[in-house]
Design a protein around this motif. Structure first.
Motif, PDB file in Angstrom:
ATOM      1  N   VAL A   1       0.840  -1.197   0.000  1.00 53.84           N
ATOM      2  CA  VAL A   1       0.000   0.000   0.000  1.00 53.84           C
ATOM      3  C   VAL A   1       0.876   1.249   0.000  1.00 53.84           C
ATOM      4  O   VAL A   1       0.583   2.234  -0.683  1.00 53.84           O
ATOM      5  CB  VAL A   1      -0.950  -0.011   1.213  1.00 53.84           C
ATOM      6  N   ASN A   2       1.966   1.201   0.750  1.00 57.57           N
ATOM      7  CA  ASN A   2       2.882   2.335   0.794  1.00 57.57           C
ATOM      8  C   ASN A   2       3.535   2.573  -0.565  1.00 57.57           C
ATOM      9  O   ASN A   2       3.658   3.714  -1.025  1.00 57.57           O
ATOM     10  CB  ASN A   2       3.958   2.084   1.856  1.00 57.57           C
ATOM     11  N   LEU A   3       3.952   1.499  -1.231  1.00 53.64           N
ATOM     12  CA  LEU A   3       4.570   1.623  -2.546  1.00 53.64           C
ATOM     13  C   LEU A   3       3.572   2.099  -3.600  1.00 53.64           C
ATOM     14  O   LEU A   3       3.932   2.825  -4.533  1.00 53.64           O
ATOM     15  CB  LEU A   3       5.161   0.277  -2.979  1.00 53.64           C
ATOM     16  N   LEU A   4       2.321   1.702  -3.448  1.00 57.51           N
ATOM     17  CA  LEU A   4       1.295   2.080  -4.425  1.00 57.51           C
ATOM     18  C   LEU A   4       0.949   3.558  -4.347  1.00 57.51           C
ATOM     19  O   LEU A   4       0.392   4.126  -5.291  1.00 57.51           O
ATOM     20  CB  LEU A   4       0.037   1.233  -4.203  1.00 57.51           C
ATOM     21  N   ASP A   5       1.281   4.196  -3.226  1.00 56.07           N
ATOM     22  CA  ASP A   5       0.965   5.609  -3.036  1.00 56.07           C
ATOM     23  C   ASP A   5       1.996   6.467  -3.754  1.00 56.07           C
ATOM     24  O   ASP A   5       2.825   7.139  -3.142  1.00 56.07           O
ATOM     25  CB  ASP A   5       0.935   5.934  -1.534  1.00 56.07           C
ATOM     26  N   ASN A   6       1.955   6.442  -5.089  1.00 53.72           N
ATOM     27  CA  ASN A   6       2.947   7.164  -5.884  1.00 53.72           C
ATOM     28  C   ASN A   6       2.327   8.048  -6.946  1.00 53.72           C
ATOM     29  O   ASN A   6       3.034   8.681  -7.726  1.00 53.72           O
ATOM     30  CB  ASN A   6       3.913   6.165  -6.552  1.00 53.72           C
ATOM     31  N   MET A   7       0.994   8.102  -7.001  1.00 54.18           N
ATOM     32  CA  MET A   7       0.310   8.921  -7.990  1.00 54.18           C
ATOM     33  C   MET A   7      -1.061   9.305  -7.432  1.00 54.18           C
ATOM     34  O   MET A   7      -1.638   8.583  -6.624  1.00 54.18           O
ATOM     35  CB  MET A   7       0.160   8.156  -9.317  1.00 54.18           C
ATOM     36  N   ASP A   8      -1.563  10.427  -7.862  1.00 56.70           N
ATOM     37  CA  ASP A   8      -2.816  10.956  -7.334  1.00 56.70           C
ATOM     38  C   ASP A   8      -3.939   9.922  -7.391  1.00 56.70           C
ATOM     39  O   ASP A   8      -4.208   9.324  -8.438  1.00 56.70           O
ATOM     40  CB  ASP A   8      -3.251  12.194  -8.132  1.00 56.70           C
ATOM     41  N   ALA A   9      -4.580   9.717  -6.246  1.00 52.02           N
ATOM     42  CA  ALA A   9      -5.845   8.977  -6.109  1.00 52.02           C
ATOM     43  C   ALA A   9      -5.735   7.472  -6.290  1.00 52.02           C
ATOM     44  O   ALA A   9      -6.740   6.771  -6.122  1.00 52.02           O
ATOM     45  CB  ALA A   9      -6.903   9.517  -7.086  1.00 52.02           C
ATOM     46  N   VAL A  10      -4.560   6.945  -6.593  1.00 54.28           N
ATOM     47  CA  VAL A  10      -4.437   5.512  -6.883  1.00 54.28           C
ATOM     48  C   VAL A  10      -4.693   4.677  -5.628  1.00 54.28           C
ATOM     49  O   VAL A  10      -5.558   3.789  -5.610  1.00 54.28           O
ATOM     50  CB  VAL A  10      -3.060   5.190  -7.487  1.00 54.28           C
ATOM     51  N   THR A  11      -3.943   4.937  -4.564  1.00 54.15           N
ATOM     52  CA  THR A  11      -4.080   4.135  -3.350  1.00 54.15           C
ATOM     53  C   THR A  11      -5.462   4.311  -2.722  1.00 54.15           C
ATOM     54  O   THR A  11      -6.059   3.341  -2.255  1.00 54.15           O
ATOM     55  CB  THR A  11      -2.993   4.520  -2.331  1.00 54.15           C
ATOM     56  N   GLY A  12      -5.972   5.541  -2.705  1.00 56.90           N
ATOM     57  CA  GLY A  12      -7.297   5.772  -2.154  1.00 56.90           C
ATOM     58  C   GLY A  12      -8.378   5.030  -2.916  1.00 56.90           C
ATOM     59  O   GLY A  12      -9.286   4.446  -2.324  1.00 56.90           O
ATOM     60  N   THR A  13      -8.274   5.019  -4.242  1.00 54.84           N
ATOM     61  CA  THR A  13      -9.278   4.331  -5.070  1.00 54.84           C
ATOM     62  C   THR A  13      -9.210   2.822  -4.878  1.00 54.84           C
ATOM     63  O   THR A  13     -10.235   2.162  -4.689  1.00 54.84           O
ATOM     64  CB  THR A  13      -9.063   4.680  -6.553  1.00 54.84           C
ATOM     65  N   VAL A  14      -8.016   2.260  -4.929  1.00 49.98           N
ATOM     66  CA  VAL A  14      -7.864   0.811  -4.771  1.00 49.98           C
ATOM     67  C   VAL A  14      -8.312   0.371  -3.375  1.00 49.98           C
ATOM     68  O   VAL A  14      -8.991  -0.661  -3.224  1.00 49.98           O
ATOM     69  CB  VAL A  14      -6.403   0.398  -5.030  1.00 49.98           C
ATOM     70  N   SER A  15      -7.979   1.144  -2.342  1.00 53.45           N
ATOM     71  CA  SER A  15      -8.403   0.812  -0.980  1.00 53.45           C
ATOM     72  C   SER A  15      -9.919   0.873  -0.862  1.00 53.45           C
ATOM     73  O   SER A  15     -10.539   0.017  -0.217  1.00 53.45           O
ATOM     74  CB  SER A  15      -7.756   1.771   0.023  1.00 53.45           C
ATOM     75  N   LEU A  16     -10.523   1.884  -1.472  1.00 54.65           N
ATOM     76  CA  LEU A  16     -11.986   1.993  -1.463  1.00 54.65           C
ATOM     77  C   LEU A  16     -12.623   0.779  -2.118  1.00 54.65           C
ATOM     78  O   LEU A  16     -13.611   0.226  -1.600  1.00 54.65           O
ATOM     79  CB  LEU A  16     -12.406   3.273  -2.180  1.00 54.65           C
ATOM     80  N   ILE A  17     -12.075   0.338  -3.239  1.00 56.19           N
ATOM     81  CA  ILE A  17     -12.637  -0.820  -3.944  1.00 56.19           C
ATOM     82  C   ILE A  17     -12.506  -2.084  -3.102  1.00 56.19           C
ATOM     83  O   ILE A  17     -13.430  -2.917  -3.044  1.00 56.19           O
ATOM     84  CB  ILE A  17     -11.951  -1.003  -5.307  1.00 56.19           C
ATOM     85  N   ILE A  18     -11.368  -2.258  -2.420  1.00 61.61           N
ATOM     86  CA  ILE A  18     -11.195  -3.436  -1.568  1.00 61.61           C
ATOM     87  C   ILE A  18     -12.228  -3.442  -0.444  1.00 61.61           C
ATOM     88  O   ILE A  18     -12.805  -4.485  -0.110  1.00 61.61           O
ATOM     89  CB  ILE A  18      -9.764  -3.484  -1.001  1.00 61.61           C
ATOM     90  N   VAL A  19     -12.492  -2.279   0.127  1.00 63.86           N
ATOM     91  CA  VAL A  19     -13.518  -2.182   1.170  1.00 63.86           C
ATOM     92  C   VAL A  19     -14.899  -2.490   0.590  1.00 63.86           C
ATOM     93  O   VAL A  19     -15.703  -3.195   1.210  1.00 63.86           O
ATOM     94  CB  VAL A  19     -13.492  -0.779   1.810  1.00 63.86           C
ATOM     95  N   VAL A  20     -15.188  -1.978  -0.607  1.00 60.02           N
ATOM     96  CA  VAL A  20     -16.476  -2.270  -1.259  1.00 60.02           C
ATOM     97  C   VAL A  20     -16.629  -3.759  -1.522  1.00 60.02           C
ATOM     98  O   VAL A  20     -17.694  -4.349  -1.298  1.00 60.02           O
ATOM     99  CB  VAL A  20     -16.599  -1.461  -2.577  1.00 60.02           C
TER     100      VAL A  20
END
Length: 385
Positions: free
Chosen positions: A149-168
């Motif tokens: 998750v830390n490595l994925l946080d390298n571009m706008d909105a990517v980590t937030g979107t993927v985390s939201l989808i996993i929660v959904v």
């Protein structure tokens, strides 16, 4: 109705909290250029305060549930307490790193501690017959997801979107495969956190105004690692009284967390093959390679979010409604993952070539510009140095 109110209320609260945090961080940065700002894929510095909204929303959701429904009892209560402890620890690990730029070893020990706490609360991956192997795999999973998750946080909105989808997808799993009543507490928190992610993404979407920072990524890593163990690794996925084999129980979590797992795997293997350390940052992630291939930056999180949603939905609805035999489950899931891995590999390698070509062109253009500005002698001296 309650879930809708909770989701909307959490999103509004997160949006307003992030707005205030952004204004405060901007004023602080104007007064002190050494404020909590970092550079990601973008060329400008931005405050890394977004992760605070995740933790505050999470804490308020926990308190609200306790006040409305009381503290969960027995196993659900123990697991819920473990969730509170590890996410709190993850938040402070990230906060420490954002504030003081702690050493990687200290950060790693904190991540291992999160895994050990889960094991102490008897919350661990239970796939193998050997307990020590289950414990080792639990530590590997928790540390791996927190770093992914830390490595994925390298571009706008990517980590937030993927985390939201996993929660959904996790909420979908609770709806399609209802389990113990004690999971109501987790469902309450999942909906609240989904709202927090939505409120943050409004500020984090390209062009973003804030980042989540390690404060957010480490909280999310601990939160998602817990979700993976509690709702996917240890779930039996029984259909019509029959249980799924161990290989299916291993494949399903991989499908749900496919984006961070694929990104970390390709980046780590690629850097090792180039003789580079996998722990040093770089612009060689799937997100960067997608951008090199011409995908607009605001569409990168959309594309990865769709991949994550498709994979998670295929796993859940495939097991529940379409795939009737264990052999068919395994064949279909392995085939899907193989095709997806090939697509990601093509994106990674093709984007890498284009990225290297662009960097060489940029250096050539910069050298020509220096020659034009400084003359051939000075340019020659600069090249020699």
């Amino acid at each position: 109705m309650l879930g809708t109110v909770l989701l909307v209320g959490s999103a509004i609260f997160s949006y307003l909290l992030n707005l205030n945090l952004f204004r405060h961080a901007r004023k602080r940065a104007e007064a002190d250029t050494g404020g909590p700002n970092v550079i990601r894929w973008a060329s400008t510095t931005k405050p890394t305060v977004g992760g605070i909204s995740f933790f505050v929303t999470f804490v308020l959701a926990v308190v609200a549930f306790f006040l409305a429904y009381g503290i969960p009892t027995r196993e659900a209560g123990s697991n819920f307490l473990a969730l509170i402890i590890v996410t709190t620890l993850g938040f402070f690990i990230g906060l420490q790193d954002d504030t003081y730029n702690t050493r990687p070893l200290l950060k790693f020990l904190g991540q291992v501690t999160c895994a050990v706490i889960m094991i102490m609360y008897d919350l661990h991956i239970s796939v193998f017959d050997i307990p020590a192997l289950n414990y080792f795999f639990t530590v590997f999973w928790v540390v791996g997801i927190m770093n992914s998750v830390n490595l994925l946080d390298n571009m706008d909105a990517v980590t937030g979107t993927v985390s939201l989808i996993i929660v959904v997808v996790t909420i979908m799993r609770l709806m399609v495969f209802p389990s113990d009543v004690g999971d109501n507490a987790f469902l309450f928190v999942l909906v609240a956190c989904a709202g927090a992610f939505i409120g943050f993404l409004i500020h984090n979407w390209h062009p973003s105004r804030i980042y989540m920072g390690d404060t957010g990524s480490q909280f999310l890593g601990a939160f998602l690692a817990f979700i993976g163990i509690h709702f996917f690794w240890n779930f039996d996925w029984g259909i019509n009284g029959s249980s799924q084999p161990w290989i299916t129980r291993m494949i399903v979590p991989v499908m749900v967390f496919i984006v961070p797992i694929m990104d970390t795997t390709f980046v780590t293997v690629g850097r090792l093959m180039r003789g580079q350390s996998p722990f040093v940052g770089g612009k060689d992630h799937l997100t960067h390679n997608m951008s090199y291939l011409g995908v607009p930056q605001h569409l990168v999180p959309v594309a990865l979010g769709l991949v994550s949603l498709t994979s998670g939905a295929l796993a859940i609805f495939g097991l529940r409604y379409f795939l009737q035999t264990s052999a068919l489950n395994t064949f279909a899931f392995v085939g899907y993952l193989g095709i997806l891995a090939l697509i990601f590999f093509f994106i990674y390698k093709r984007g890498e070539r284009i990225g290297v070509a662009k960097q060489r062109f940029s250096k050539t253009f910069q050298r020509a510009y220096l020659e034009r500005q400084n003359g051939p002698v000075q340019a020659q001296e600069k090249q020699h140095s």
